[in-house]
Every structure is written in structure tokens, then in C-alpha cells.
Design a protein around this motif. Structure first.
Motif, short mmCIF file in Angstrom:
data_model
loop_
_atom_site.label_atom_id
_atom_site.label_comp_id
_atom_site.label_asym_id
_atom_site.label_seq_id
_atom_site.Cartn_x
_atom_site.Cartn_y
_atom_site.Cartn_z
N PRO A 68 -75.06 -34.87 116.05
CA PRO A 68 -76.33 -35.61 116.16
C PRO A 68 -77.05 -35.65 114.81
CG PRO A 68 -76.11 -34.06 117.97
CD PRO A 68 -74.98 -33.79 117.03
N PRO A 69 -77.77 -36.72 114.52
CA PRO A 69 -78.39 -36.92 113.20
C PRO A 69 -79.34 -35.81 112.75
CG PRO A 69 -78.58 -38.90 114.54
CD PRO A 69 -77.99 -37.85 115.40
N ASP A 70 -80.11 -35.20 113.62
CA ASP A 70 -81.10 -34.20 113.21
C ASP A 70 -80.58 -32.77 113.30
OD1 ASP A 70 -82.96 -36.15 112.64
OD2 ASP A 70 -83.79 -36.14 114.67
N THR A 71 -79.28 -32.59 113.31
CA THR A 71 -78.68 -31.27 113.43
C THR A 71 -78.49 -30.64 112.05
OG1 THR A 71 -77.50 -31.98 115.40
CG2 THR A 71 -76.69 -30.01 114.32
N ILE A 72 -78.83 -29.37 111.94
CA ILE A 72 -78.59 -28.64 110.70
C ILE A 72 -77.20 -28.01 110.80
CG2 ILE A 72 -79.30 -26.69 109.27
CD1 ILE A 72 -82.16 -27.20 110.25
N VAL A 73 -76.40 -28.21 109.77
CA VAL A 73 -75.03 -27.71 109.78
C VAL A 73 -74.85 -26.74 108.63
CG1 VAL A 73 -72.61 -28.37 109.56
CG2 VAL A 73 -74.19 -29.86 110.77
N CYS A 74 -74.21 -25.62 108.90
CA CYS A 74 -73.90 -24.64 107.86
C CYS A 74 -72.39 -24.45 107.85
CB CYS A 74 -74.61 -23.32 108.15
SG CYS A 74 -74.19 -22.04 106.95
N ASN A 75 -71.74 -24.96 106.81
CA ASN A 75 -70.29 -24.80 106.68
C ASN A 75 -70.00 -23.51 105.92
OD1 ASN A 75 -69.66 -27.28 107.92
ND2 ASN A 75 -70.17 -28.34 106.03
N SER A 76 -68.95 -22.83 106.31
CA SER A 76 -68.57 -21.58 105.67
C SER A 76 -67.06 -21.51 105.58
CB SER A 76 -69.12 -20.41 106.50
OG SER A 76 -68.73 -19.20 105.92
N ASP A 77 -66.57 -20.58 104.77
CA ASP A 77 -65.14 -20.37 104.70
C ASP A 77 -64.85 -18.89 104.85
OD1 ASP A 77 -65.82 -19.25 102.31
OD2 ASP A 77 -64.69 -20.63 101.07
N ALA A 78 -63.62 -18.50 104.64
CA ALA A 78 -63.21 -17.11 104.86
C ALA A 78 -63.75 -16.16 103.80
CB ALA A 78 -61.70 -17.03 104.90
N ALA A 79 -64.35 -16.67 102.74
CA ALA A 79 -64.86 -15.80 101.69
C ALA A 79 -66.07 -15.00 102.14
CB ALA A 79 -65.22 -16.63 100.45
N TRP A 80 -66.71 -15.40 103.19
CA TRP A 80 -67.87 -14.67 103.68
C TRP A 80 -67.40 -13.39 104.25
CZ3 TRP A 80 -73.18 -15.95 104.29
CH2 TRP A 80 -73.56 -17.10 103.61
#
Length: 80
Positions: A68-80
Motif C-alpha cells: 500500500p502507498p502509505d506503508t513504511i518499509v524497512c529492508n534488511s539483509d543477513a548482515a544484521w
């Protein structure tokens, strides 16, 4: 040992940091010996690159999902 120059520079840098931040000093002989030792260890750890065969693997694409347009997305990878 074409990369020995970079090892010497790195060890000089770390010796400098030890002198400034930890009040520990090293002689030039110790610095060069440590650089040579680290370079040899690195070369042994890498192994012989000509002896390893790599085969290309296909990477499956994950289908994109509709967000949805007003959604906040946080992408992450395995380095965390």
C-alpha cells in the motif's frame, strides 16, 4: 606477495593507533614482521584460486508484492 605494500600500510596504521590511543609502541622491525606474517596468513587462508572451480548458479527471483502507498518499509539483509 604483490599485496605486501597494503599489509605494511595497514600494520603501520594500526601501530599508530595503538601508540596514540593505547600508549603502546612498536619498533619498525616488529611492524614489518607483523605485516609479513599477516600477509602470509592471508595468502594461506585464501588458498589457491586456480584450484577452485565455480559454477554459475541461477538465482530465483522472488515475486514483488503489492505494498500500500502509505506503508513504511524497512529492508534488511543477513548482515544484521
Amino acid at each position: 606477495m604483490g599485496d605486501i605494500f597494503f599489509w605494511i600500510i595497514w600494520i603501520i596504521w594500526t601501530a599508530r593507533n595503538q601508540r596514540i590511543f593505547e600508549s603502546r609502541s612498536s619498533t619498525p622491525t616488529v611492524v614489518i614482521s607483523k605485516a609479513l606474517s599477516n600477509a602470509q596468513e592471508w595468502i594461506r587462508a585464501e588458498g589457491d584460486p586456480s584450484s577452485t572451480q565455480t559454477t554459475p548458479t541461477s538465482i530465483s527471483q522472488t515475486p514483488m508484492i503489492s505494498i500500500p502507498p502509505d506503508t513504511i518499509v524497512c529492508n534488511s539483509d543477513a548482515a544484521w
